[in-house]
Design an enzyme around this catalytic site. Structure first.
Site, PDB file in Angstrom:
ATOM      1  N   GLY A  77       0.835  -1.200   0.000  1.00  0.00           N
ATOM      2  CA  GLY A  77       0.000   0.000   0.000  1.00  0.00           C
ATOM      3  C   GLY A  77       0.863   1.241   0.000  1.00  0.00           C
ATOM      4  N   SER A  78       0.323   2.304   0.555  1.00  0.00           N
ATOM      5  CA  SER A  78       1.036   3.588   0.496  1.00  0.00           C
ATOM      6  C   SER A  78       2.191   3.622   1.494  1.00  0.00           C
ATOM      7  CB  SER A  78       0.068   4.726   0.809  1.00  0.00           C
ATOM      8  OG  SER A  78      -0.422   4.585   2.122  1.00  0.00           O
ATOM      9  N   THR A  79       3.178   4.455   1.207  1.00  0.00           N
ATOM     10  CA  THR A  79       4.302   4.648   2.125  1.00  0.00           C
ATOM     11  C   THR A  79       3.779   5.222   3.447  1.00  0.00           C
ATOM     12  OG1 THR A  79       5.806   4.922   0.286  1.00  0.00           O
ATOM     13  CG2 THR A  79       6.536   5.824   2.380  1.00  0.00           C
TER      14      THR A  79
ATOM     15  N   GLY B 193       2.274   2.434   5.356  1.00  0.00           N
ATOM     16  CA  GLY B 193       3.372   1.511   5.682  1.00  0.00           C
ATOM     17  C   GLY B 193       4.106   1.950   6.938  1.00  0.00           C
TER      18      GLY B 193
ATOM     19  N   GLU C 172       5.658  -3.449   0.906  1.00  0.00           N
ATOM     20  CA  GLU C 172       5.820  -3.092  -0.515  1.00  0.00           C
ATOM     21  C   GLU C 172       5.022  -1.815  -0.707  1.00  0.00           C
ATOM     22  OE1 GLU C 172       5.218  -2.348  -4.023  1.00  0.00           O
ATOM     23  OE2 GLU C 172       4.205  -4.264  -4.398  1.00  0.00           O
TER      24      GLU C 172
ATOM     25  N   CYS D 207       1.912  -0.145  -8.817  1.00  0.00           N
ATOM     26  CA  CYS D 207       3.018   0.339  -7.977  1.00  0.00           C
ATOM     27  C   CYS D 207       4.280   0.573  -8.799  1.00  0.00           C
ATOM     28  CB  CYS D 207       3.277  -0.601  -6.806  1.00  0.00           C
ATOM     29  SG  CYS D 207       3.546  -2.299  -7.280  1.00  0.00           S
TER      30      CYS D 207
ATOM     31  N   GLU E 124       3.970  10.207  -5.752  1.00  0.00           N
ATOM     32  CA  GLU E 124       3.223   9.149  -6.445  1.00  0.00           C
ATOM     33  C   GLU E 124       1.797   9.631  -6.689  1.00  0.00           C
ATOM     34  OE1 GLU E 124       2.104   5.469  -4.301  1.00  0.00           O
ATOM     35  OE2 GLU E 124       2.817   4.388  -6.048  1.00  0.00           O
TER      36      GLU E 124
HETATM   37  O1  TXE Z   1      -3.722   3.092   0.439  1.00  0.00           O
HETATM   38  P1  TXE Z   1      -3.460   2.570   1.894  1.00  0.00           P
HETATM   39  P2  TXE Z   1      -5.008   3.767  -0.214  1.00  0.00           P
HETATM   40  C1  TXE Z   1      -0.717   4.400  -2.846  1.00  0.00           C
HETATM   41  C2  TXE Z   1      -1.247   5.252  -3.981  1.00  0.00           C
HETATM   42  C3  TXE Z   1      -2.602   5.642  -3.501  1.00  0.00           C
HETATM   43  C4  TXE Z   1      -2.354   5.813  -2.025  1.00  0.00           C
HETATM   44  C5  TXE Z   1      -3.564   5.727  -1.135  1.00  0.00           C
HETATM   45  O2  TXE Z   1      -0.436   6.385  -4.107  1.00  0.00           O
HETATM   46  O3  TXE Z   1      -3.061   6.820  -4.072  1.00  0.00           O
HETATM   47  O4  TXE Z   1      -1.466   4.766  -1.713  1.00  0.00           O
HETATM   48  O5  TXE Z   1      -4.313   4.537  -1.403  1.00  0.00           O
HETATM   49  C6  TXE Z   1      -5.145  -0.626   4.763  1.00  0.00           C
HETATM   50  N1  TXE Z   1      -3.525  -0.080   9.625  1.00  0.00           N
HETATM   51  N2  TXE Z   1      -0.894   2.983  -3.092  1.00  0.00           N
HETATM   52  O6  TXE Z   1      -5.638   4.758   0.697  1.00  0.00           O
HETATM   53  O7  TXE Z   1      -4.019   3.490   2.913  1.00  0.00           O
HETATM   54  C7  TXE Z   1      -6.297  -0.281   3.847  1.00  0.00           C
HETATM   55  O8  TXE Z   1      -7.531  -0.597   4.447  1.00  0.00           O
HETATM   56  C8  TXE Z   1      -3.646  -1.178   8.882  1.00  0.00           C
HETATM   57  C9  TXE Z   1       0.248   2.283  -3.635  1.00  0.00           C
HETATM   58  O9  TXE Z   1      -5.885   2.707  -0.734  1.00  0.00           O
HETATM   59  O10 TXE Z   1      -2.042   2.245   1.963  1.00  0.00           O
HETATM   60  C10 TXE Z   1      -5.957  -1.120   2.635  1.00  0.00           C
HETATM   61  O11 TXE Z   1      -6.346  -2.472   2.848  1.00  0.00           O
HETATM   62  N3  TXE Z   1      -4.100  -1.173   7.612  1.00  0.00           N
HETATM   63  C11 TXE Z   1       0.101   0.833  -3.510  1.00  0.00           C
HETATM   64  C12 TXE Z   1      -4.437  -1.047   2.584  1.00  0.00           C
HETATM   65  O12 TXE Z   1      -4.036  -0.677   3.899  1.00  0.00           O
HETATM   66  C13 TXE Z   1      -4.413   0.013   7.058  1.00  0.00           C
HETATM   67  C14 TXE Z   1      -1.239   0.259  -3.740  1.00  0.00           C
HETATM   68  C15 TXE Z   1      -3.873  -0.031   1.601  1.00  0.00           C
HETATM   69  O13 TXE Z   1      -4.337   1.229   1.946  1.00  0.00           O
HETATM   70  C16 TXE Z   1      -4.298   1.216   7.791  1.00  0.00           C
HETATM   71  C17 TXE Z   1      -2.285   1.074  -3.166  1.00  0.00           C
HETATM   72  C18 TXE Z   1      -3.843   1.135   9.137  1.00  0.00           C
HETATM   73  N4  TXE Z   1      -3.687   2.221   9.898  1.00  0.00           N
HETATM   74  C19 TXE Z   1      -2.086   2.393  -2.898  1.00  0.00           C
HETATM   75  N5  TXE Z   1      -4.681   2.223   6.986  1.00  0.00           N
HETATM   76  C20 TXE Z   1       1.152  -0.034  -4.131  1.00  0.00           C
HETATM   77  N6  TXE Z   1       2.349  -0.046  -3.569  1.00  0.00           N
HETATM   78  O14 TXE Z   1       0.899  -0.769  -5.074  1.00  0.00           O
HETATM   79  C21 TXE Z   1      -5.036   1.689   5.798  1.00  0.00           C
HETATM   80  N7  TXE Z   1      -4.889   0.345   5.835  1.00  0.00           N
END
Ligand code: TXE
Length: 499
Positions: free
Chosen positions: A248-250, A253, A270, A305, A403
């Site tokens: 997911g997002s940095t 992360g 990742e 990503c 990003e």
């Molecule tokens: O991502 P999040 P979002 C990037 C991309 C995008 C941005 C936001 O730039 O615009 O992230 O997307 C879970 N504790 N990527 O909001 O928040 C959430 O429920 C535990 C790049 O969708 O990172 C989801 O299941 N979990 C990326 C997952 O994390 C939590 C792909 C991803 O959400 C949480 C997607 C918490 N506190 C987005 N908060 C890539 N690397 O491919 C959220 N989640």
């Protein structure tokens, strides 16, 4: 027009979906629900429960019991685990159309991509890791410890499954990214609690049903739906979780990283990317390179990503390559995912479309030149956006530094290899890069000096179960896929037998 399969029609009659725990659907303890929206029509296709701490406890307990007692998953012979994982891969392929249609409904992506990248990719990943169950190895080591009375050492390492795995996945490839985590974890003998993204949670539930049909013992794969703040946070803070694997997002992360360190839980991350594509004067064929760069950013609406979202083009061919990329973009047919002739579908959600549009506005405000696209909603309904290309003379604009995760490309000219490397490495992120040149020495110099976890030469980046994926810098910690991907889910025990 695509006809929904009977299985999917049946699945969608259930308007309120439950969690999948211990081999069955179970009601949520909480009352809160989230609507799942089809991004092409803006209509709700179902609702999911927001898993509470109690729901997460139930799922983790089921996974813990399956790991230690009830299913003997970890004690099952590797060969038997292989058979179940292989059967699972076959059933994913047999149910390909239902799964792909569901991914298109909840994510919006093109059905052909859902079939190949999502479902095809997931089946491949399960097949690949099914084969790994029988190949997990330790080492024997010649150690130097002196022993009395002529005794000797027999030292070796063995790899053991780490325990209950919490897998948190995003919405861009809901099934295949889930498979990148579930398949190696299960192959290693771990059990899993998966939290899919709240934007695309339904395909994970259907996947869990299929796992049961493949003979997966109850509790080995559990799905808890919900948001990040409530459900994700409870899962990552759970003391019985022994490994967190997150894509997911940095930003998120870092939050999850802090939760992991609180319990000293093992973690792989990742995260985001802002990957450069570097086109030299001597690219093998400039049209081929331009089409490759376009495919590298516009596939999956740019929600990838490893998307090549910054293109650096050597000055002599800058105008030609940029014109070719914009022609490729302008020719793309924008339509809903079930239109088999479409080349670009909607973005995943209204809020994501708004976020991407804000970046387009910032590009204009900061003086980047709009070359193509930029129109927010070319169709009446749905979260559609034209493929958009900017040109910039410097590397400082927000659209080049952050990003965007949408179909937006920023192009910058460069002088020579040193200049290209300086521009490409000038980023906090380091997930992937592509290089376009005929000169193998130049390609290898770039491969050696690019700060990126994945480098492709003369091709957009693609994934393959055998090829590790992960990032330098703030793009993540660890690698998934390949051999290293299975070792993520094992822990090493060092043994010395004195005889
Ligand atoms: O991502 P999040 P979002 C990037 C991309 C995008 C941005 C936001 O730039 O615009 O992230 O997307 C879970 N504790 N990527 O909001 O928040 C959430 O429920 C535990 C790049 O969708 O990172 C989801 O299941 N979990 C990326 C997952 O994390 C939590 C792909 C991803 O959400 C949480 C997607 C918490 N506190 C987005 N908060 C890539 N690397 O491919 C959220 N989640």
């Amino acid at each position: 027009m695509v006809q929904l399969t009977n299985r999917l029609t049946q699945f969608l009659t259930k308007k309120k979906h439950q969690h999948f725990i211990n081999g069955t659907y179970q009601n949520s303890i909480g009352e809160e629900q989230i609507g799942v929206i089809n991004p092409a029509t803006e209509e709700e296709i179902g609702q999911i429960a927001v898993g509470t701490t109690e729901d997460v406890d139930k799922a983790v307990l089921a996974a813990k019991n399956a790991f230690h007692h009830t299913s003997d998953w970890r004690k099952m012979s590797p060969d038997d685990r292989e058979k179940i994982l292989y059967r699972f891969a076959e059933l994913i392929a047999e149910n390909s159309e239902s799964l792909a249609q569901l991914v298109t409904l909840e994510n919006g992506k093109l059905i052909k991509d859902a079939r190949s990248s999502d479902v095809g990719g997931a089946a491949k990943t399960f097949r690949y890791y099914a084969g790994w169950t029988t190949k997990i190895e330790g080492e024997t080591l010649d150690i130097s410890q002196p022993q009395k009375g002529g005794r000797q050492n027999f030292a070796f390492t063995k790899r053991e499954p780490i325990g209950v795995v919490a897998a948190i996945v995003p919405w861009n490839f809901p099934i295949s990214i889930a498979a990148w985590k579930i398949a190696p974890a299960l192959a290693a003998g771990c059990t899993v609690v998966l939290k899919p993204s709240e934007e695309t949670p339904l395909s994970a539930l259907l996947l869990a049903e299929i796992a049961m049909e493949a003979g997966m013992p109850p509790g080995v794969l559990n799905i808890v739906t919900g948001d990040g703040r409530t459900t994700g946070a409870s899962l990552t803070a759970h003391k019985d979780v022994k490994k967190i694997t997150f894509t997911g997002s940095t930003y998120t992360g870092k939050i999850i990283g802090r939760a992991a360190i609180e319990n000293i839980t093992d973690i792989s991350l990742e995260l985001g990317g802002k990957s450069p594509a570097i086109v030299f004067n001597d690219a093998p064929d400039l049209d081929f390179a331009a089409n490759g760069v376009a495919a590298g950013i516009f596939r999956n609406q740019g929600q990838v990503c490893v998307a090549g979202s910054r293109v650096y083009i050597q000055k002599k061919v800058y105008d030609k390559v940029l014109t070719d990329i914009s022609h490729a973009a302008q020719k793309m047919k924008i339509s809903h995912g079930f239109d088999e002739t479409a080349q670009l579908g909607p973005l995943v959600s209204k809020s994501h479309l708004q976020k991407v549009c804000k970046y387009i506005d910032s590009g204009m405000e900061e003086g980047a030149k709009l070359i193509s696209g930029g129109t927010k909603n070319p169709l009446d309904k749905g979260y559609f956006l034209q493929p958009t290309i900017f040109s910039s003379v410097d590397n400082e604009k927000t659209i080049i530094r952050e990003e965007i995760f949408g179909p937006v490309l920023a192009a910058v000219p460069f002088d020579d290899m040193e200049d290209a490397l300086r521009l490409a490495n000038d980023s906090q992120l380091g997930l992937a890069a592509t290089v376009w040149t005929k000169d193998i020495s130049k390609a290898m110099a770039m491969v050696n000096r690019l700060e990126a976890g994945v480098v492709y030469v003369n091709s957009p980046v693609r994934s393959d179960p055998a090829l590790p994926l992960g990032g330098y810098k703030q793009s993540g910690i660890g690698r998934e896929l390949g051999k290293v991907g299975i070792y993520n889910y094992t822990t090493l025990k060092s043994v010395n037998i004195v005889y």
